[in-house]
Scaffold this active site. Structure first.
Site, short mmCIF file in Angstrom:
data_model
loop_
_atom_site.label_atom_id
_atom_site.label_comp_id
_atom_site.label_asym_id
_atom_site.label_seq_id
_atom_site.Cartn_x
_atom_site.Cartn_y
_atom_site.Cartn_z
N GLU A 95 0.82 -1.20 0.00
CA GLU A 95 0.00 0.00 0.00
C GLU A 95 0.86 1.26 0.00
O GLU A 95 1.98 1.26 0.52
CB GLU A 95 -0.92 -0.01 1.23
CG GLU A 95 -1.91 -1.16 1.14
CD GLU A 95 -2.90 -1.22 2.29
OE1 GLU A 95 -3.98 -1.79 2.08
OE2 GLU A 95 -2.61 -0.73 3.39
N CYS A 108 3.43 8.87 0.22
CA CYS A 108 4.00 8.00 1.25
C CYS A 108 4.22 6.62 0.64
O CYS A 108 3.28 5.99 0.18
CB CYS A 108 3.02 7.95 2.42
SG CYS A 108 3.50 6.80 3.70
N CYS A 119 6.84 -3.37 15.94
CA CYS A 119 6.34 -2.42 16.94
C CYS A 119 4.89 -2.78 17.30
O CYS A 119 4.09 -3.08 16.42
CB CYS A 119 6.40 -1.00 16.41
SG CYS A 119 8.05 -0.54 15.88
N CYS A 122 1.76 -0.82 15.67
CA CYS A 122 1.74 -0.64 14.21
C CYS A 122 1.16 -1.88 13.54
O CYS A 122 1.66 -3.00 13.77
CB CYS A 122 3.16 -0.37 13.73
SG CYS A 122 3.34 -0.41 11.95
N ASN A 217 9.23 7.49 20.02
CA ASN A 217 8.08 6.81 20.67
C ASN A 217 8.22 6.51 22.15
O ASN A 217 7.28 5.96 22.74
CB ASN A 217 7.72 5.50 19.94
CG ASN A 217 7.40 5.75 18.48
OD1 ASN A 217 6.87 6.80 18.14
ND2 ASN A 217 7.72 4.81 17.62
N ASN A 291 -3.24 5.95 15.92
CA ASN A 291 -4.41 5.53 15.15
C ASN A 291 -4.76 4.14 15.64
O ASN A 291 -4.01 3.20 15.40
CB ASN A 291 -4.07 5.50 13.66
CG ASN A 291 -3.80 6.88 13.14
OD1 ASN A 291 -4.61 7.78 13.31
ND2 ASN A 291 -2.64 7.08 12.55
N1 SAH Z 1 9.35 1.82 9.71
C1 SAH Z 1 9.56 3.22 9.67
C2 SAH Z 1 8.66 3.93 8.68
C3 SAH Z 1 7.25 3.46 8.59
S1 SAH Z 1 6.24 3.72 10.03
C4 SAH Z 1 9.42 3.84 11.03
O1 SAH Z 1 8.98 3.14 11.96
O2 SAH Z 1 9.79 4.97 11.18
C5 SAH Z 1 5.90 5.45 9.88
C6 SAH Z 1 5.45 6.12 11.18
O3 SAH Z 1 4.17 5.67 11.56
C7 SAH Z 1 6.39 5.88 12.34
O4 SAH Z 1 6.79 7.09 12.91
C8 SAH Z 1 5.53 5.11 13.31
O5 SAH Z 1 5.95 5.40 14.62
C9 SAH Z 1 4.14 5.58 12.97
N2 SAH Z 1 3.08 4.68 13.36
C10 SAH Z 1 3.10 3.34 13.32
N3 SAH Z 1 1.94 2.83 13.77
C11 SAH Z 1 1.15 3.88 14.11
C12 SAH Z 1 -0.18 4.00 14.61
N4 SAH Z 1 -0.94 2.94 14.86
N5 SAH Z 1 -0.66 5.24 14.83
C13 SAH Z 1 0.08 6.32 14.56
N6 SAH Z 1 1.34 6.27 14.07
C14 SAH Z 1 1.88 5.06 13.85
FE1 SF4 Z 2 7.96 -1.41 11.16
FE2 SF4 Z 2 5.68 -0.25 11.85
FE3 SF4 Z 2 7.72 -0.28 13.57
FE4 SF4 Z 2 7.84 1.25 11.36
S1 SF4 Z 2 6.42 1.48 13.07
S2 SF4 Z 2 9.44 -0.08 12.17
S3 SF4 Z 2 6.72 -0.05 9.91
S4 SF4 Z 2 6.65 -2.08 12.81
#
Ligand code: SAH
Ligand code: SF4
Length: 349
Positions: A95, A108, A119, A122, A217, A291
């Site tokens: 996506e 994006c 994480c 996520c 975070n 989110n």
């Molecule tokens: N893997 C990379 C880039 C993709 S994630 C990273 O972690 O930086 C992009 C951003 O989305 C990151 O800053 C992450 O902390 C944030 N993110 C992930 N899950 C999320 C969620 N459920 N709600 C809000 N932000 C989120």
């Molecule tokens: Fe991977 Fe999601 Fe963590 Fe970014 S926030 S490193 S996409 S698991």
């Protein structure tokens, strides 16, 4: 008759094109012409390359194709955000998102088909590891969106904030950045990482270096490890040390993303610790209210607005440059942490 597999030109470097074109045409400038068609004008087919002689186009088309990932679904939100599902050659679906902003569109991109970093907040991470995208798949994702949305030549920013950890796929991300940089200044390209220290060092050494965003975070090592298992590998102290020596142009800053989780990382204490961690780093902090997703993220919640503004207030009082990023595209699940391409895999035809 023997059928030779035709190679995909999308993602090819200048040197690779030069090698291919040298077999077909005596003029060295042909490779540059093809490169420009692919990376600037976003040609969708060899036939569109009208400044090449017809015979050369034919010879090239016998050996090569121009193929981007196929857009199989577009969902549009009320704020103009568009989420694209794109199918790769092996039918895996990823996506990507386009968000209209004032004066430009932010695109994006995904760098992997899942994410091994895991994480807990996520969706991509909860669903687990995927494979690396090739440079051509990453750049093709970008081309497919520009072409489809009529954005070829329009002002865009690019962020690697889709599925995957870009610094665990740096050679391919770097190739895509190099191709994107044909039309977009590297200052308008941001790579977001969960904090892969060796990857950050390699990124620092790139000639056309994109901007860096770091998903922080948390404000303690323990808390960070709980949220982001990778933090055990690359401890906070080492990460911050690496960032202190990251090369920045005058006036530029590293963005720190901080996903806000109610009752977990949103206390006054956290807000007071954060500026101390960032000391010595030209930084801005992006607070991202979580989110939520009950299916994949369980009970995790965003703090209420008042808590978020109090938290931001403590940072601002400590002279931290802070913004709250109210996610775009929530109603089409196109917001940060909501991308989960693999669930929409099509059955084989
Ligand atoms: N893997 C990379 C880039 C993709 S994630 C990273 O972690 O930086 C992009 C951003 O989305 C990151 O800053 C992450 O902390 C944030 N993110 C992930 N899950 C999320 C969620 N459920 N709600 C809000 N932000 C989120
Ligand atoms: Fe991977 Fe999601 Fe963590 Fe970014 S926030 S490193 S996409 S698991």
């Amino acid at each position: 008759m023997q059928i030779r597999a035709r190679r995909n030109l999308v993602g090819a470097s200048r040197a690779e094109l030069a090698e291919l074109l040298a077999e077909l045409d005596p003029h060295p400038f042909r490779a540059e012409q093809v490169y420009q068609w692919l990376s600037r004008r976003m040609a969708g087919d060899v036939d569109e390359m009208t400044n090449l002689p017809k015979a050369l186009r034919q010879a090239l088309a016998e050996r090569a194709v121009v193929q981007d990932p196929e857009v199989i679904e577009v969902r549009r939100g009320n704020d103009g955000t568009a989420k694209f599902a794109l199918s790769l050659a092996d039918r895996v679906v990823i996506e990507a998102v386009a968000m209209p902003m004032e004066g430009h569109t932010t695109i994006c991109l995904s760098s992997q088909t899942g994410c091994a970093v895991g994480c807990i907040f996520c969706v991509t991470g909860v669903l687990g590891a995927g494979r690396n995208l090739t440079g051509g798949e990453i750049f093709g994702q970008y081309r497919a969106i520009l072409r489809r949305e009529g954005l070829v030549g329009a002002p865009v920013n690019v962020v690697f904030m889709g599925m995957g950890e870009p610094l665990l796929n740096l050679p391919n991300v770097a190739r895509a950045v190099e191709l994107i940089a044909e039309t977009v200044s590297p200052r308008r390209v941001t790579v977001s990482t969960s904090g892969i220290v060796p990857g950050i060092r390699k990124l620092a050494a790139l000639e056309r270096r994109p901007k860096l965003a770091v998903s922080l975070n948390a404000t303690t090592q323990e808390q960070r490890e709980r949220l982001m298992p990778i933090a055990a590998h690359w401890p906070l102290a080492e990460l911050l040390d690496t960032l202190r020596s990251f090369p920045l142009e005058r006036g530029r800053r590293i963005t720190f993303e901080y996903v806000m989780l109610a009752g977990i990382n949103d206390s006054d204490e956290d807000a007071r610790r954060l500026p101390r961690l960032l000391r010595g780093i030209p930084a801005k902090v992006n607070l991202i209210p979580l989110n939520p997703d009950q299916r994949y993220l369980g009970e995790l919640e965003a703090p209420d607005e008042q808590r978020i503004s109090e938290f931001a207030g403590i940072l601002a009082a400590a002279h931290v440059n802070v913004t709250v990023r109210w996610s775009k595209g929530r109603e089409v699940a196109a917001a940060c942490g909501q991308l989960r391409g693999q669930l929409t895999i099509r059955p084989p035809a």
